[in-house]
Design an enzyme around this catalytic site. Structure first.
Site, PDB file in Angstrom:
ATOM      1  N   ILE A  31       0.810  -1.224   0.000  1.00 33.43           N
ATOM      2  CA  ILE A  31       0.000   0.000   0.000  1.00 33.43           C
ATOM      3  C   ILE A  31       0.839   1.267   0.000  1.00 33.43           C
ATOM      4  CG2 ILE A  31      -2.041  -1.040   1.062  1.00 33.43           C
ATOM      5  CD1 ILE A  31      -1.087   0.026   3.753  1.00 33.43           C
ATOM      6  N   GLY A  34       8.094   3.936   1.744  1.00 28.81           N
ATOM      7  CA  GLY A  34       8.696   5.014   2.503  1.00 28.81           C
ATOM      8  C   GLY A  34      10.097   5.287   2.005  1.00 28.81           C
ATOM      9  N   SER A  35      10.848   6.048   2.769  1.00 28.32           N
ATOM     10  CA  SER A  35      12.209   6.397   2.378  1.00 28.32           C
ATOM     11  C   SER A  35      13.112   5.170   2.328  1.00 28.32           C
ATOM     12  CB  SER A  35      12.782   7.419   3.358  1.00 28.32           C
ATOM     13  OG  SER A  35      11.962   8.567   3.436  1.00 28.32           O
ATOM     14  N   LYS A  54       5.493  -2.486   7.951  1.00 24.87           N
ATOM     15  CA  LYS A  54       6.526  -1.771   7.208  1.00 24.87           C
ATOM     16  C   LYS A  54       7.805  -2.588   7.256  1.00 24.87           C
ATOM     17  CE  LYS A  54       8.726   2.798   6.906  1.00 24.87           C
ATOM     18  NZ  LYS A  54       8.766   4.181   7.480  1.00 24.87           N
ATOM     19  N   ASP A 145      10.270  15.533   7.299  1.00 23.68           N
ATOM     20  CA  ASP A 145       9.676  15.147   6.006  1.00 23.68           C
ATOM     21  C   ASP A 145       8.155  15.307   6.054  1.00 23.68           C
ATOM     22  OD1 ASP A 145       9.720  14.363   3.365  1.00 23.68           O
ATOM     23  OD2 ASP A 145       9.695  12.224   3.818  1.00 23.68           O
TER      24      ASP A 145
END
Length: 328
Positions: A31, A34-35, A54, A145
Protein backbone atom coordinates in the site's frame (compact mmCIF):
# COMPACT_ATOMS: atom_id res chain seq x y z
CA UNK A 1 25.75 -10.10 4.14
CA UNK A 2 26.20 -10.30 0.38
CA UNK A 3 24.09 -7.59 -1.30
CA UNK A 4 22.85 -9.93 -4.06
CA UNK A 5 21.67 -12.38 -1.39
CA UNK A 6 20.01 -9.50 0.51
CA UNK A 7 18.16 -8.39 -2.62
CA UNK A 8 16.94 -11.92 -3.25
CA UNK A 9 15.66 -12.24 0.32
CA UNK A 10 13.81 -8.95 0.04
CA UNK A 11 12.34 -9.88 -3.33
CA UNK A 12 11.24 -13.23 -1.88
CA UNK A 13 9.52 -11.34 0.92
CA UNK A 14 7.59 -9.23 -1.59
CA UNK A 15 6.15 -12.38 -3.18
CA UNK A 16 4.63 -13.58 0.10
CA UNK A 17 1.36 -11.67 -0.22
CA UNK A 18 -1.46 -13.94 0.89
CA UNK A 19 0.85 -16.11 3.00
CA UNK A 20 1.68 -16.00 6.70
CA UNK A 21 5.09 -14.47 7.28
CA UNK A 22 7.05 -13.00 10.19
CA UNK A 23 5.39 -15.68 12.28
CA UNK A 24 1.94 -14.09 12.43
CA UNK A 25 1.08 -11.65 9.59
CA UNK A 26 -0.73 -12.28 6.33
CA UNK A 27 0.40 -9.70 3.79
CA UNK A 28 -2.59 -8.67 1.69
CA UNK A 29 -1.03 -6.14 -0.68
CA UNK A 30 1.54 -3.39 -0.88
CA UNK A 31 0.00 0.00 0.00
CA UNK A 32 2.96 2.34 0.05
CA UNK A 33 6.68 2.98 0.04
CA UNK A 34 8.70 5.01 2.50
CA UNK A 35 12.21 6.40 2.38
CA UNK A 36 13.75 3.06 3.28
CA UNK A 37 11.14 0.34 2.81
CA UNK A 38 7.70 -0.82 1.74
CA UNK A 39 4.38 -0.84 3.63
CA UNK A 40 1.89 -3.68 3.36
CA UNK A 41 -1.77 -3.97 4.30
CA UNK A 42 -1.70 -7.02 6.54
CA UNK A 43 -3.80 -9.16 8.86
CA UNK A 44 -2.55 -10.16 12.28
CA UNK A 45 -3.41 -13.86 12.65
CA UNK A 46 -3.25 -13.61 16.47
CA UNK A 47 -5.88 -10.86 16.73
CA UNK A 48 -7.54 -11.26 13.31
CA UNK A 49 -7.32 -7.48 12.92
CA UNK A 50 -5.87 -5.50 10.01
CA UNK A 51 -2.62 -3.61 10.47
CA UNK A 52 0.19 -2.07 8.47
CA UNK A 53 3.54 -3.86 8.25
CA UNK A 54 6.53 -1.77 7.21
CA UNK A 55 9.57 -3.66 5.98
CA UNK A 56 13.08 -2.45 5.20
CA UNK A 57 16.09 -4.20 3.80
CA UNK A 58 19.07 -4.44 6.15
CA UNK A 59 22.04 -2.46 4.95
CA UNK A 60 25.14 -0.91 6.41
CA UNK A 61 24.10 2.57 5.29
CA UNK A 62 20.69 2.55 7.02
CA UNK A 63 21.44 0.01 9.73
CA UNK A 64 19.19 1.43 12.44
CA UNK A 65 16.45 3.29 10.56
CA UNK A 66 13.45 1.09 11.38
CA UNK A 67 14.58 0.24 14.90
CA UNK A 68 14.91 3.97 15.64
CA UNK A 69 11.47 4.56 14.14
CA UNK A 70 10.11 1.81 16.39
CA UNK A 71 11.55 3.54 19.45
CA UNK A 72 9.95 6.84 18.43
CA UNK A 73 6.55 5.20 18.00
CA UNK A 74 6.90 3.63 21.45
CA UNK A 75 7.51 7.08 22.95
CA UNK A 76 4.45 8.40 21.11
CA UNK A 77 2.19 5.42 21.79
CA UNK A 78 -0.15 7.41 24.06
CA UNK A 79 -0.15 10.56 21.94
CA UNK A 80 -3.16 11.58 19.88
CA UNK A 81 -2.58 11.56 16.14
CA UNK A 82 0.20 8.98 15.92
CA UNK A 83 -0.29 5.34 14.92
CA UNK A 84 -0.05 2.75 17.68
CA UNK A 85 2.90 0.39 17.34
CA UNK A 86 2.25 -3.33 17.84
CA UNK A 87 5.42 -5.27 17.17
CA UNK A 88 8.97 -5.10 15.84
CA UNK A 89 11.33 -7.79 14.67
CA UNK A 90 14.24 -8.79 12.47
CA UNK A 91 14.60 -11.59 9.98
CA UNK A 92 17.57 -12.55 7.86
CA UNK A 93 17.98 -9.74 5.37
CA UNK A 94 15.27 -7.35 6.62
CA UNK A 95 13.55 -5.66 9.57
CA UNK A 96 9.85 -5.06 10.07
CA UNK A 97 7.45 -3.11 12.25
CA UNK A 98 3.68 -3.55 12.60
CA UNK A 99 1.51 -0.48 13.18
CA UNK A 100 -2.07 0.64 13.49
CA UNK A 101 -3.64 0.77 10.04
CA UNK A 102 -4.51 4.32 9.00
CA UNK A 103 -6.75 5.65 6.25
CA UNK A 104 -6.03 7.80 3.20
CA UNK A 105 -3.21 10.33 3.06
CA UNK A 106 -3.84 14.00 2.42
CA UNK A 107 -2.01 13.51 -0.86
CA UNK A 108 -4.76 11.14 -2.04
CA UNK A 109 -7.58 13.13 -0.44
CA UNK A 110 -6.40 16.34 -2.10
CA UNK A 111 -6.45 14.60 -5.47
CA UNK A 112 -10.11 13.72 -4.88
CA UNK A 113 -10.72 17.43 -4.32
CA UNK A 114 -8.82 18.51 -7.46
CA UNK A 115 -5.75 19.42 -5.38
CA UNK A 116 -7.36 22.42 -3.71
CA UNK A 117 -9.08 22.31 -0.33
CA UNK A 118 -11.55 24.77 1.12
CA UNK A 119 -10.42 27.30 3.72
CA UNK A 120 -12.50 25.57 6.38
CA UNK A 121 -10.84 22.21 5.77
CA UNK A 122 -7.32 23.73 5.70
CA UNK A 123 -7.90 25.58 8.97
CA UNK A 124 -9.14 22.44 10.72
CA UNK A 125 -6.09 20.54 9.45
CA UNK A 126 -3.75 23.37 10.48
CA UNK A 127 -5.03 23.25 14.05
CA UNK A 128 -4.48 19.49 14.29
CA UNK A 129 -1.14 19.47 12.48
CA UNK A 130 0.30 22.04 14.87
CA UNK A 131 -0.92 19.97 17.82
CA UNK A 132 0.78 16.88 16.33
CA UNK A 133 4.11 18.58 15.73
CA UNK A 134 4.09 20.09 19.22
CA UNK A 135 3.63 16.61 20.71
CA UNK A 136 6.41 15.26 18.51
CA UNK A 137 8.80 18.08 19.39
CA UNK A 138 8.07 17.62 23.10
CA UNK A 139 9.52 14.12 22.79
CA UNK A 140 12.79 15.64 21.54
CA UNK A 141 12.43 14.84 17.83
CA UNK A 142 11.96 16.73 14.59
CA UNK A 143 10.16 15.09 11.65
CA UNK A 144 12.08 16.52 8.64
CA UNK A 145 9.68 15.15 6.01
CA UNK A 146 6.28 16.76 6.53
CA UNK A 147 4.28 16.44 3.32
CA UNK A 148 0.74 15.43 2.27
CA UNK A 149 1.77 11.80 1.75
CA UNK A 150 2.92 11.63 5.40
CA UNK A 151 -0.26 13.17 6.83
CA UNK A 152 -3.06 10.63 7.08
CA UNK A 153 -6.58 10.39 8.40
CA UNK A 154 -7.61 7.62 10.76
CA UNK A 155 -9.55 4.64 9.52
CA UNK A 156 -12.02 3.57 12.19
CA UNK A 157 -15.03 5.48 13.54
CA UNK A 158 -14.22 8.92 14.88
CA UNK A 159 -10.52 8.43 14.20
CA UNK A 160 -11.46 8.85 10.52
CA UNK A 161 -11.96 12.53 11.37
CA UNK A 162 -8.55 12.86 13.04
CA UNK A 163 -5.27 13.84 11.38
CA UNK A 164 -2.26 11.58 11.96
CA UNK A 165 1.40 12.38 11.36
CA UNK A 166 3.09 9.33 9.83
CA UNK A 167 6.37 7.97 8.44
CA UNK A 168 9.04 8.82 11.00
CA UNK A 169 11.86 7.37 8.88
CA UNK A 170 13.72 10.69 8.54
CA UNK A 171 12.98 11.95 12.07
CA UNK A 172 15.93 12.70 14.31
CA UNK A 173 16.54 14.18 17.78
CA UNK A 174 17.08 17.94 17.96
CA UNK A 175 18.36 17.62 21.53
CA UNK A 176 20.62 15.17 23.29
CA UNK A 177 17.96 12.90 24.78
CA UNK A 178 20.17 12.20 27.82
CA UNK A 179 21.19 15.76 28.68
CA UNK A 180 18.48 17.88 27.01
CA UNK A 181 21.13 20.03 25.28
CA UNK A 182 20.10 21.40 21.87
CA UNK A 183 22.10 20.31 18.83
CA UNK A 184 24.47 22.77 17.15
CA UNK A 185 23.81 24.61 13.90
CA UNK A 186 26.20 23.15 11.35
CA UNK A 187 26.43 21.76 7.80
CA UNK A 188 24.41 18.60 7.30
CA UNK A 189 23.07 16.30 4.63
CA UNK A 190 19.88 17.21 2.80
CA UNK A 191 16.80 15.51 4.28
CA UNK A 192 13.20 16.02 3.25
CA UNK A 193 11.06 16.55 0.17
CA UNK A 194 12.14 19.45 -2.05
CA UNK A 195 8.67 20.96 -2.43
CA UNK A 196 8.04 21.31 1.29
CA UNK A 197 11.38 21.37 3.12
CA UNK A 198 12.78 24.56 4.61
CA UNK A 199 15.28 26.89 2.97
CA UNK A 200 17.97 26.02 5.51
CA UNK A 201 17.42 22.31 4.88
CA UNK A 202 17.98 22.92 1.17
CA UNK A 203 21.18 24.79 2.04
CA UNK A 204 22.38 21.60 3.74
CA UNK A 205 22.28 22.90 7.30
CA UNK A 206 21.13 20.90 10.31
CA UNK A 207 17.42 21.24 11.01
CA UNK A 208 15.51 22.09 14.19
CA UNK A 209 11.93 22.78 15.24
CA UNK A 210 11.74 25.93 13.12
CA UNK A 211 12.34 23.88 9.95
CA UNK A 212 9.36 21.61 10.69
CA UNK A 213 7.21 24.72 11.18
CA UNK A 214 8.39 26.29 7.92
CA UNK A 215 7.61 23.01 6.16
CA UNK A 216 4.11 22.97 7.69
CA UNK A 217 3.58 26.48 6.34
CA UNK A 218 4.40 25.39 2.79
CA UNK A 219 2.02 22.44 3.17
CA UNK A 220 -0.86 24.61 4.38
CA UNK A 221 -0.36 27.19 1.62
CA UNK A 222 -0.27 24.41 -0.96
CA UNK A 223 -3.50 22.92 0.39
CA UNK A 224 -5.27 26.28 0.28
CA UNK A 225 -3.95 27.45 -3.10
CA UNK A 226 -3.65 24.10 -4.85
CA UNK A 227 -0.01 24.54 -5.77
CA UNK A 228 3.27 26.13 -4.74
CA UNK A 229 5.18 28.40 -7.17
CA UNK A 230 8.15 26.03 -7.48
CA UNK A 231 6.29 22.74 -8.00
CA UNK A 232 6.86 22.78 -11.77
CA UNK A 233 10.59 22.58 -11.05
CA UNK A 234 10.37 19.67 -8.60
CA UNK A 235 12.15 17.02 -10.63
CA UNK A 236 13.35 14.63 -7.97
CA UNK A 237 16.44 15.67 -6.04
CA UNK A 238 18.77 16.50 -8.93
CA UNK A 239 21.25 19.32 -8.17
CA UNK A 240 19.67 21.46 -10.89
CA UNK A 241 16.18 21.03 -9.42
CA UNK A 242 17.42 21.77 -5.90
CA UNK A 243 19.13 24.98 -7.04
CA UNK A 244 16.05 26.13 -8.96
CA UNK A 245 13.63 25.46 -6.10
CA UNK A 246 15.97 27.03 -3.55
CA UNK A 247 16.31 30.17 -5.69
CA UNK A 248 12.53 30.49 -5.96
CA UNK A 249 11.97 29.92 -2.25
CA UNK A 250 14.50 32.62 -1.44
CA UNK A 251 13.25 35.14 -4.00
CA UNK A 252 9.49 34.87 -3.38
CA UNK A 253 8.44 36.97 -0.40
CA UNK A 254 6.04 35.74 2.24
CA UNK A 255 3.53 38.33 1.01
CA UNK A 256 3.70 36.95 -2.54
CA UNK A 257 3.51 33.37 -1.31
CA UNK A 258 0.40 34.06 0.78
CA UNK A 259 -1.31 36.28 -1.79
CA UNK A 260 -5.14 35.99 -1.69
CA UNK A 261 -5.00 33.98 1.55
CA UNK A 262 -6.20 35.19 4.98
CA UNK A 263 -3.60 37.10 6.99
CA UNK A 264 -3.07 34.20 9.40
CA UNK A 265 -1.05 32.38 6.72
CA UNK A 266 1.27 35.36 6.25
CA UNK A 267 1.65 35.86 10.00
CA UNK A 268 2.47 32.18 10.38
CA UNK A 269 5.19 32.18 7.69
CA UNK A 270 6.78 35.39 8.99
CA UNK A 271 6.92 33.91 12.49
CA UNK A 272 8.25 30.50 11.38
CA UNK A 273 10.99 31.99 9.23
CA UNK A 274 11.95 34.42 11.98
CA UNK A 275 12.63 31.74 14.60
CA UNK A 276 16.18 31.21 15.83
CA UNK A 277 17.73 27.78 15.37
CA UNK A 278 17.30 26.66 18.98
CA UNK A 279 14.24 28.80 19.83
CA UNK A 280 11.17 27.26 21.45
CA UNK A 281 8.19 27.88 19.12
CA UNK A 282 4.95 29.27 20.55
CA UNK A 283 2.64 26.55 19.26
CA UNK A 284 -0.38 27.85 21.18
CA UNK A 285 -0.05 31.28 19.59
CA UNK A 286 0.19 29.75 16.12
CA UNK A 287 -2.93 27.67 16.70
CA UNK A 288 -4.73 30.79 17.89
CA UNK A 289 -3.90 32.49 14.58
CA UNK A 290 -5.77 29.87 12.61
CA UNK A 291 -8.54 29.43 15.17
CA UNK A 292 -9.23 33.17 15.13
CA UNK A 293 -9.61 33.10 11.34
CA UNK A 294 -11.83 30.03 11.66
CA UNK A 295 -14.07 31.81 14.16
CA UNK A 296 -14.15 35.09 12.23
CA UNK A 297 -15.16 33.24 9.08
CA UNK A 298 -18.14 31.78 10.94
CA UNK A 299 -17.12 28.16 10.46
CA UNK A 300 -18.29 25.32 12.71
CA UNK A 301 -15.62 22.86 13.88
CA UNK A 302 -17.72 19.88 12.83
CA UNK A 303 -14.97 17.87 11.07
CA UNK A 304 -16.88 18.13 7.81
CA UNK A 305 -13.87 17.97 5.50
CA UNK A 306 -14.19 18.48 1.77
CA UNK A 307 -13.91 14.74 1.08
CA UNK A 308 -16.60 13.65 3.55
CA UNK A 309 -20.30 13.75 2.72
CA UNK A 310 -22.32 15.58 5.37
CA UNK A 311 -24.53 12.60 6.23
CA UNK A 312 -21.55 10.30 6.77
CA UNK A 313 -19.73 12.89 8.88
CA UNK A 314 -22.74 13.42 11.14
CA UNK A 315 -23.13 9.66 11.56
CA UNK A 316 -19.47 9.26 12.59
CA UNK A 317 -19.58 12.16 15.06
CA UNK A 318 -22.71 10.81 16.76
CA UNK A 319 -21.62 7.18 16.80
CA UNK A 320 -20.59 5.66 20.14
CA UNK A 321 -19.15 2.54 18.53
CA UNK A 322 -15.66 3.30 17.25
CA UNK A 323 -12.17 1.98 17.73
CA UNK A 324 -9.50 4.03 19.43
CA UNK A 325 -11.99 5.62 21.86
CA UNK A 326 -9.28 6.51 24.37
CA UNK A 327 -7.51 8.71 21.82
CA UNK A 328 -10.05 11.48 21.31
Amino acid sequence: MNKIFQDKLFEDFRTKCGKVCLGRYVLVRKIGSGSFGDVYLSRDTKTDLPCAVKVERKSLKYEETLSKEHQMYLRLNNQVGFARVYDFGEEEGFRWISLELLGSSLYDLRKRCRNCLSLKTVLMLADQLLARIESFHQEGFIHRDIKPANMMMGLWGRSALRLYLADLGLATPYIDLATGVHIDFKPSGLAGTMTYCSINAMKHFSQSRRDDLESIGYNLICMAQGKLPWENHDNGSSPKAVRKILALKQSITAEELCKDLPKCFLDYMVYAKGLEFNEQPDYAMLRRLFRAEFRDAGFEYDFHYDWIARSRCDKIVKSKKYLGRRRS
